[in-house]
Write an enzyme that holds these catalytic residues in place. Structure first.
Site, mmCIF file in Angstrom:
data_model
loop_
_atom_site.group_PDB
_atom_site.id
_atom_site.type_symbol
_atom_site.label_atom_id
_atom_site.label_comp_id
_atom_site.label_asym_id
_atom_site.label_seq_id
_atom_site.Cartn_x
_atom_site.Cartn_y
_atom_site.Cartn_z
ATOM 1 N N ASN A 134 9.039 3.887 -1.130
ATOM 2 C CA ASN A 134 7.744 3.880 -1.807
ATOM 3 C C ASN A 134 7.662 2.821 -2.895
ATOM 4 O OD1 ASN A 134 5.141 5.223 -2.790
ATOM 5 N ND2 ASN A 134 6.469 5.465 -4.575
ATOM 6 N N ASP A 145 16.836 -2.583 -9.358
ATOM 7 C CA ASP A 145 15.840 -3.485 -8.794
ATOM 8 C C ASP A 145 16.193 -3.634 -7.320
ATOM 9 O OD1 ASP A 145 14.311 -5.567 -7.849
ATOM 10 O OD2 ASP A 145 14.733 -6.916 -9.523
ATOM 11 N N LYS A 190 2.566 -5.681 3.237
ATOM 12 C CA LYS A 190 2.488 -4.358 3.840
ATOM 13 C C LYS A 190 2.394 -4.455 5.364
ATOM 14 C CE LYS A 190 2.805 -1.834 0.160
ATOM 15 N NZ LYS A 190 4.030 -1.025 -0.073
ATOM 16 N N TYR A 230 -0.599 -9.451 -1.001
ATOM 17 C CA TYR A 230 -0.126 -8.071 -1.005
ATOM 18 C C TYR A 230 -0.259 -7.448 0.379
ATOM 19 C CZ TYR A 230 -0.072 -3.039 -1.871
ATOM 20 O OH TYR A 230 0.196 -1.699 -1.818
ATOM 21 N N GLY A 231 -1.425 -7.568 0.972
ATOM 22 C CA GLY A 231 -1.644 -6.981 2.289
ATOM 23 C C GLY A 231 -0.691 -7.533 3.327
#
Length: 250
Positions: free
Chosen positions: A90, A61, A158, A154-155
């Site tokens: 990734n 993890d 990123k 989420y965005g």
């Protein structure tokens, strides 16, 4: 012997396609993720296709510092072989796409996505930085079109990877190491959307593109390979958007 490549989230989807791209060129690849059985199956498949023992794996993890430290120790156990040439972070995903509307639920959603997408990249990168080839090392983070248009929990994670990429590019540029990010739009044949990936949802995603087609893991892997190549030594601090024109880059 080829270069040593590290790919987190390397058991499925874009990560697996990336690992296969490098293994097909004779590179030594270490794939990481949380699910040992998935990683083992992926490594067995790639080794059968491209040469025994090119691909190894370890489960961890990567949002946990101690597990990340152990994974880095596994990767660098035989540093006499030359350290790490390419790191592809990734691992991650929209692990908390919704919340129950309470402040506690919202906080939990943001924290889970931060751990899954930011910490997994930052901790592994920092753990391996002392072992990265200098000059010539390559770091590629996997971002998303969501960094430009949401959803927020989420965005936002990123988008945080973009600023981390810029920081790394400044920090490591004088040492001959590049850092870039790839931001895909909708890509088929991944586990990303899970039960949300209904035919209607997929049609909607494809309908947002200018090309009328989804991306594929192989296409994203090809972009990663370019950024990891010696020919990309002048490319650093960049975010490469691959989304069929669904969102213009900026």
């Amino acid at each position: 012997m080829g270069r040593r490549i590290v790919v987190s989230g390397g058991g499925t989807g874009i990560g697996l396609a990336t690992a296969e791209t490098f293994a097909a060129e004779g590179d030594r690849v270490v794939i990481l993720g949380r699910r040992a059985e998935v990683l083992r199956a992926a490594a067995d498949k790639l080794n059968a296709a491209h040469g025994a023992d090119l691909v190894t794996w370890t489960s961890a993890d990567l949002s946990d510092p101690e597990q990340t430290r152990r994974a880095a120790e596994f990767i660098t156990a035989d540093d006499g072989g030359g350290g790490v040439d390419v790191l592809v972070t990734n691992a991650g995903g929209n692990v908390a796409p919704s919340n129950d509307g309470t402040l506690e639920g919202i906080a939990g959603q943001y924290q889970r996505n931060f751990e899954a997408n930011v910490l997994t990249a930052v901790l592994l990168t920092e753990a391996l930085l002392p072992h990265l080839t200098r000059p010539g090392g390559r770091i590629v983070h996997l971002s998303s079109v969501a960094a430009l248009r949401g959803p927020g929990s989420y965005g936002g994670t990123k988008a945080a990877l973009h600023t981390y990429t810029f920081e790394l590019a400044r920090r490591l540029g004088p040492e001959g190491v590049t850092a870039n990010a790839v931001a895909p739009g909708y890509v088929e044949d991944t586990e990303f959307f899970g039960e949300r990936g209904t035919p209607e949802f997929i049609a909607q995603q494809i309908g947002q593109t200018l090309t009328g087609q989804p991306g594929t893991p192989v296409e994203i892997a090809a972009a990663i390979r370019y950024l990891a190549s010696p020919e990309a030594a002048y490319v650093t601090g960049q975010v490469l958007h691959i989304n069929g024109g669904a969102q213009y880059g900026r």
